[in-house]
Design an enzyme around this catalytic site. Structure first.
Site, short mmCIF file in Angstrom:
data_model
loop_
_atom_site.label_atom_id
_atom_site.label_comp_id
_atom_site.label_asym_id
_atom_site.label_seq_id
_atom_site.Cartn_x
_atom_site.Cartn_y
_atom_site.Cartn_z
N ASN A 296 1.18 -0.82 0.11
CA ASN A 296 0.10 -0.13 0.05
C ASN A 296 1.06 1.32 0.00
O ASN A 296 1.95 1.56 1.14
CB ASN A 296 -1.00 0.00 1.14
CG ASN A 296 -2.01 0.86 0.96
OD1 ASN A 296 -1.99 1.75 0.00
ND2 ASN A 296 -2.71 1.40 2.55
N PHE A 297 1.33 1.89 -0.94
CA PHE A 297 1.42 2.81 -1.11
C PHE A 297 1.73 4.53 -0.39
O PHE A 297 2.08 5.12 -0.14
CB PHE A 297 2.20 3.59 -2.45
CG PHE A 297 2.93 2.78 -3.74
CD1 PHE A 297 3.35 1.70 -3.38
CD2 PHE A 297 2.70 3.00 -5.17
CE1 PHE A 297 4.25 0.79 -3.92
CE2 PHE A 297 3.91 2.15 -5.28
CZ PHE A 297 4.51 1.29 -5.10
N LYS A 298 -0.11 4.37 0.09
CA LYS A 298 -0.66 5.16 0.89
C LYS A 298 -0.52 6.56 -0.46
O LYS A 298 -0.74 6.62 -1.84
CB LYS A 298 0.07 5.59 2.18
CG LYS A 298 -0.23 4.45 2.79
CD LYS A 298 0.14 4.26 4.22
CE LYS A 298 -0.57 2.86 5.04
NZ LYS A 298 0.05 2.99 6.32
N HIS B 28 -9.75 1.19 5.11
CA HIS B 28 -8.50 1.48 5.93
C HIS B 28 -8.23 2.40 7.08
O HIS B 28 -9.52 3.62 7.03
CB HIS B 28 -6.80 2.27 4.57
CG HIS B 28 -5.71 2.07 4.74
ND1 HIS B 28 -5.31 2.58 5.94
CD2 HIS B 28 -4.49 0.83 4.86
CE1 HIS B 28 -4.06 2.71 6.29
NE2 HIS B 28 -4.16 1.08 5.74
N GLU C 142 -6.77 4.77 8.04
CA GLU C 142 -6.47 5.67 7.26
C GLU C 142 -7.64 6.84 7.18
O GLU C 142 -7.86 7.86 7.36
CB GLU C 142 -5.10 6.16 6.65
CG GLU C 142 -4.27 5.94 7.56
CD GLU C 142 -2.93 5.74 6.98
OE1 GLU C 142 -2.55 5.62 5.12
OE2 GLU C 142 -1.97 4.90 7.35
N GLU D 298 -5.98 -4.59 10.52
CA GLU D 298 -4.63 -3.64 10.86
C GLU D 298 -5.21 -3.13 12.20
O GLU D 298 -5.44 -2.23 11.98
CB GLU D 298 -4.45 -3.06 9.80
CG GLU D 298 -4.28 -3.67 8.31
CD GLU D 298 -3.49 -2.44 7.15
OE1 GLU D 298 -2.61 -2.80 6.81
OE2 GLU D 298 -4.12 -1.60 7.12
N GLY E 9 1.87 2.38 11.02
CA GLY E 9 2.85 3.25 11.10
C GLY E 9 3.86 3.97 12.07
O GLY E 9 4.51 4.41 12.26
N SER F 143 3.26 -2.33 10.55
CA SER F 143 4.66 -2.78 10.80
C SER F 143 5.00 -3.50 10.02
O SER F 143 6.09 -4.28 10.90
CB SER F 143 4.70 -2.05 11.94
OG SER F 143 4.79 -0.88 12.26
P1 13P Z 1 2.74 0.17 8.13
O1 13P Z 1 3.47 -0.68 7.75
O2 13P Z 1 3.64 1.78 7.59
O3 13P Z 1 2.60 0.37 9.32
O4 13P Z 1 1.47 0.38 7.43
C1 13P Z 1 0.20 -0.46 7.68
C2 13P Z 1 -0.61 -0.21 5.78
O5 13P Z 1 -1.58 0.85 6.86
C3 13P Z 1 -0.97 -1.12 4.81
O6 13P Z 1 -2.25 -0.68 4.65
#
Ligand code: 13P
Length: 229
Positions: free
Chosen positions: A6-8, A86, A88, A153, A159, A189
């Site tokens: 997931n590049f966000k 997600h 976020e 998640e 993160g 993570s």
């Molecule tokens: P991280 O791997 O940066 O913790 O993020 C996880 C995530 O939100 C994947 O969708």
């Protein structure tokens, strides 16, 4: 097994193209499936060993929805995979369960493969309310949908560099597996140093990786470890 990146809000169209070109040089074993979720501006018809998915989309073909992309924009690039729910989107952009369910149903009706995310906040975990919270996030979602993948998640592990403990992941995946036969992923993570342990958890069908996937060499290193598992 599923390994997803997931590049966000990271990478550009040019760097996504370079990433996918490099990824295409890796050899996949038959039981590993890759996904890459670039930002909307970097979606394209890539030749790729990975399935390319969108991180978000509005529940309409097109229309007056400033700032959004919809089915028409995804169809232009043959995108048939979508990340929904997600943390976020839920917590930064205040997407309600009702709104997420509307998107889910719209894209389910279009036959999309949906990677649906759930996960509790630290507050809920400390209150002992992990499962009721996750139940709420599953409300309105068709858990029998044949193109569904669920990603667990925990918000506090995203993160932060601190993944959930193996036994905590196992418990939640066990709980989810009683509700659905969809593949179950863990995210939060995941990195080179813990991916093998996470993939060895019973019921874990793969991982959804954020920050550690943004560097293609790191992502490839994790795919190599996954292939050995
Ligand atoms: P991280 O791997 O940066 O913790 O993020 C996880 C995530 O939100 C994947 O969708």
């Amino acid at each position: 097994m599923i390994i997803a990146a997931n590049f966000k809000m990271n990478h550009t169209r040019a760097s996504t193209k370079a990433y996918i070109d490099r990824l295409n040089c890796t050899e996949l074993s038959h039981d590993v499936r890759l996904f890459v979720f670039p930002p909307a501006t970097a979606l394209d018809r890539y030749e790729s060993i990975a399935t390319i998915g969108a991180q978000n989309a509005y529940c309409a073909r097109n229309g007056s929805y400033t700032g959004e992309i919809g089915l028409e924009q995804l169809e232009e690039f043959g995108i048939k995979t979508l990340l929904l729910g997600h943390s976020e989107r839920r917590h930064i952009f205040n997407e309600s369960q009702e709104f997420i369910t509307k998107k889910f149903n719209f894209y389910k009706d279009q036959g999309f493969e949906i990677v649906y995310c759930v996960g509790e906040t630290l507050e809920k975990r400390e209150e002992g309310a992990t499962y009721t919270y996750i139940e709420e996030q599953l409300e309105g979602i068709d858990l029998g949908y044949e193109r569904l993948i669920i990603a667990y998640e925990p918000v506090w592990a995203i993160g932060t560099g601190k993944s959930a403990k193996g036994e905590d992941i196992q418990e939640v995946l066990e709980f989810l597996s009683q509700k659905t036969s969809a593949p179950l992923l863990y995210g939060g993570s995941v990195k080179r140093s813990n991916i093998a342990e996470i993939l060895s958890i019973p019921k874990c069908g793969g991982v959804l990786i954020g920050s550690a996937s943004w560097d293609v060499e790191e992502f490839i290193a994790m795919i190599e470890i996954a292939k050995e598992n």
